[in-house]
Design an enzyme around this catalytic site. Structure first.
Site, PDB file in Angstrom:
ATOM      1  N   LYS A  11     -30.122  26.447  -7.053  1.00  0.00           N
ATOM      2  CA  LYS A  11     -29.093  26.057  -6.076  1.00  0.00           C
ATOM      3  C   LYS A  11     -29.254  24.598  -5.640  1.00  0.00           C
ATOM      4  O   LYS A  11     -28.279  23.851  -5.578  1.00  0.00           O
ATOM      5  CB  LYS A  11     -29.140  27.010  -4.873  1.00  0.00           C
ATOM      6  CG  LYS A  11     -28.721  28.438  -5.220  1.00  0.00           C
ATOM      7  CD  LYS A  11     -28.661  29.344  -4.000  1.00  0.00           C
ATOM      8  CE  LYS A  11     -30.007  29.815  -3.546  1.00  0.00           C
ATOM      9  NZ  LYS A  11     -30.652  30.748  -4.498  1.00  0.00           N
ATOM     10  N   THR A  12     -30.472  24.200  -5.328  1.00  0.00           N
ATOM     11  CA  THR A  12     -30.711  22.810  -4.931  1.00  0.00           C
ATOM     12  C   THR A  12     -30.430  21.864  -6.085  1.00  0.00           C
ATOM     13  O   THR A  12     -29.826  20.793  -5.905  1.00  0.00           O
ATOM     14  CB  THR A  12     -32.161  22.625  -4.440  1.00  0.00           C
ATOM     15  OG1 THR A  12     -32.415  23.525  -3.364  1.00  0.00           O
ATOM     16  CG2 THR A  12     -32.397  21.198  -3.972  1.00  0.00           C
TER      17      THR A  12
ATOM     18  N   ASP B 230     -29.542  24.345   2.756  1.00  0.00           N
ATOM     19  CA  ASP B 230     -30.239  25.479   2.155  1.00  0.00           C
ATOM     20  C   ASP B 230     -30.445  26.559   3.217  1.00  0.00           C
ATOM     21  O   ASP B 230     -30.614  26.252   4.394  1.00  0.00           O
ATOM     22  CB  ASP B 230     -31.586  25.018   1.601  1.00  0.00           C
ATOM     23  CG  ASP B 230     -32.174  26.011   0.618  1.00  0.00           C
ATOM     24  OD1 ASP B 230     -31.442  26.926   0.190  1.00  0.00           O
ATOM     25  OD2 ASP B 230     -33.355  25.862   0.272  1.00  0.00           O
TER      26      ASP B 230
ATOM     27  N   THR C 275     -29.226  33.230   0.043  1.00  0.00           N
ATOM     28  CA  THR C 275     -29.646  34.447  -0.652  1.00  0.00           C
ATOM     29  C   THR C 275     -29.030  35.680   0.008  1.00  0.00           C
ATOM     30  O   THR C 275     -29.156  36.780  -0.505  1.00  0.00           O
ATOM     31  CB  THR C 275     -31.179  34.580  -0.625  1.00  0.00           C
ATOM     32  OG1 THR C 275     -31.624  34.590   0.739  1.00  0.00           O
ATOM     33  CG2 THR C 275     -31.844  33.432  -1.363  1.00  0.00           C
TER      34      THR C 275
ATOM     35  N   ARG D   3     -37.586  28.540 -11.772  1.00  0.00           N
ATOM     36  CA  ARG D   3     -38.681  28.045 -10.938  1.00  0.00           C
ATOM     37  C   ARG D   3     -39.980  28.763 -11.267  1.00  0.00           C
ATOM     38  O   ARG D   3     -41.046  28.146 -11.381  1.00  0.00           O
ATOM     39  CB  ARG D   3     -38.350  28.223  -9.450  1.00  0.00           C
ATOM     40  CG  ARG D   3     -39.412  27.637  -8.518  1.00  0.00           C
ATOM     41  CD  ARG D   3     -39.116  27.957  -7.072  1.00  0.00           C
ATOM     42  NE  ARG D   3     -37.851  27.366  -6.642  1.00  0.00           N
ATOM     43  CZ  ARG D   3     -37.218  27.703  -5.529  1.00  0.00           C
ATOM     44  NH1 ARG D   3     -37.723  28.644  -4.736  1.00  0.00           N
ATOM     45  NH2 ARG D   3     -36.081  27.125  -5.204  1.00  0.00           N
TER      46      ARG D   3
END
Length: 342
Positions: free
Chosen positions: A67-68, A112, A159, A219
């Protein structure tokens, strides 16, 4: 030492630096999520042609899916500045006011964990999103003063979309849920990251094994790659093979399905403590001495994807596959702990 899920998805300073070094900076270099990339390319080109900010974007999905990274690439492709904010860190109205007034035309504001903003912050934000204004209550007065903000694009990451108010959700022009990555895309990411890290030669079987044990999450794939690199350097391995990966992941407590000690504790709790009767997340969190958001984001999302756990209206239970899995694992543990006959 076993690697916890929090460590697998942690964001301390050193890890953030490494993560940034491995992130792609353009959509041409971005691997996976083809539907979102196509949508964003169109949105960016249309906004550039009109000299307008990109429409507000809400990206949902489990942690670690990019997302980032998407927000940073978006700013790079649009050639605009980006301001990155963590939702829980914004606690005062003055902070959100300063953030919004500090934006320049067409800037990207990335928030975020946007679902963790307080309600009065959300209200202030949705006025800014729709009309590019904020309402400020002056000291000693009951009246609000309307102040303009420069047109900007808000990219929200969450999320837990259900915790965001409907007025805010309705003001996003594009809402997209990220998919877990398939092993083929993860293998490409691992290979690219290995080159960036100047990792020793890593064979295709090792890459494939890492890709299938990374929980569908880039990640985590990059974190495990770094642990494998550490092992290979300490033990002076010339080539990273599947055997090296297997040894490393055994040390980290990660099995052939990518499950960790915490996943198994969760499943045993449902199977044996609660006899697989529906149980709420608060009870689970208390029993595991863990945070319920960590459980829902880092444990349940993957177990549900594997078809081992399901959420019902009454609570969480193991599926038939989950019950069979934990039964087989229990038998394996019994046999492995049994004394060897003379």
């Amino acid at each position: 030492m076993t690697l916890s899920l929090q460590e697998l998805a942690s964001n301390d300073d050193d890890t953030q630096k490494l993560d940034r070094a491995l992130r792609p900076t353009t959509f041409d270099d971005y691997i996976g999520q083809p539907d979102l990339v196509q949508r964003l390319r169109i949105v960016i080109q249309a906004a550039q042609q009109r000299d307008e900010p990109v429409d507000h974007i809400l990206i949902t999905g489990p942690p670690g899916l990019g997302k980032t990274t998407i927000a940073v690439i978006l700013a790079h492709e649009y050639k605009s500045a980006i301001k990155i904010v963590n939702g829980p860190s914004v606690t005062k109205p003055s902070e959100i006011i300063d953030i919004l007034l500090g934006l320049n035309k067409n800037d990207i504001l990335f928030i975020d964990e946007i679902h963790r903003l307080k309600p009065h912050m959300e209200e202030m934000l949705h006025h800014a999103m729709e009309d590019f204004v904020i309402y400020i209550k002056m000291a000693g007065s009951k009246e609000f003063v309307k102040m303009p903000v420069k047109p900007f694009c808000l990219v929200g990451a969450t999320t837990q979309i259900g915790r965001i108010s409907k007025p805010v959700i309705d003001r996003f022009g594009l809402v997209h849920t990220l998919d877990f990555y398939d092993p083929a895309d993860l293998a490409k990411i691992i290979s690219v990251s290995a080159r960036k890290l100047n990792t020793k030669l890593i064979d295709t079987d090792a890459v494939e094994m890492l890709s299938t044990r990374s929980r569908g999450t880039p990640r985590i794939a990059n974190r495990l790659l770094r642990r494998v690199r550490d092992y290979s350097e300490v033990y002076q391995c010339q080539t990273i093979t599947s055997e090296i990966v297997e040894r490393t992941l055994k040390i980290e407590g990660i099995d052939e399905s990518g499950l960790t000690k915490e996943d198994l504790q969760y499943m045993r709790l449902l199977a044996y403590t609660y006899r697989n009767k529906p149980v709420g997340i608060d009870s689970i969190a208390t029993s595991l001495s863990s945070d319920k958001h960590i459980i829902t984001d880092h444990i349940e999302s993957y177990l549900i994807r594997l078809g081992l756990v399901t959420r019902t209206r009454s609570g969480r239970i193991l599926t038939e596959d989950g019950l069979q899995f934990i039964k087989v694992r229990q038998e394996q543990d019994i046999h492995s702990n049994s004394p060897t006959p003379n």
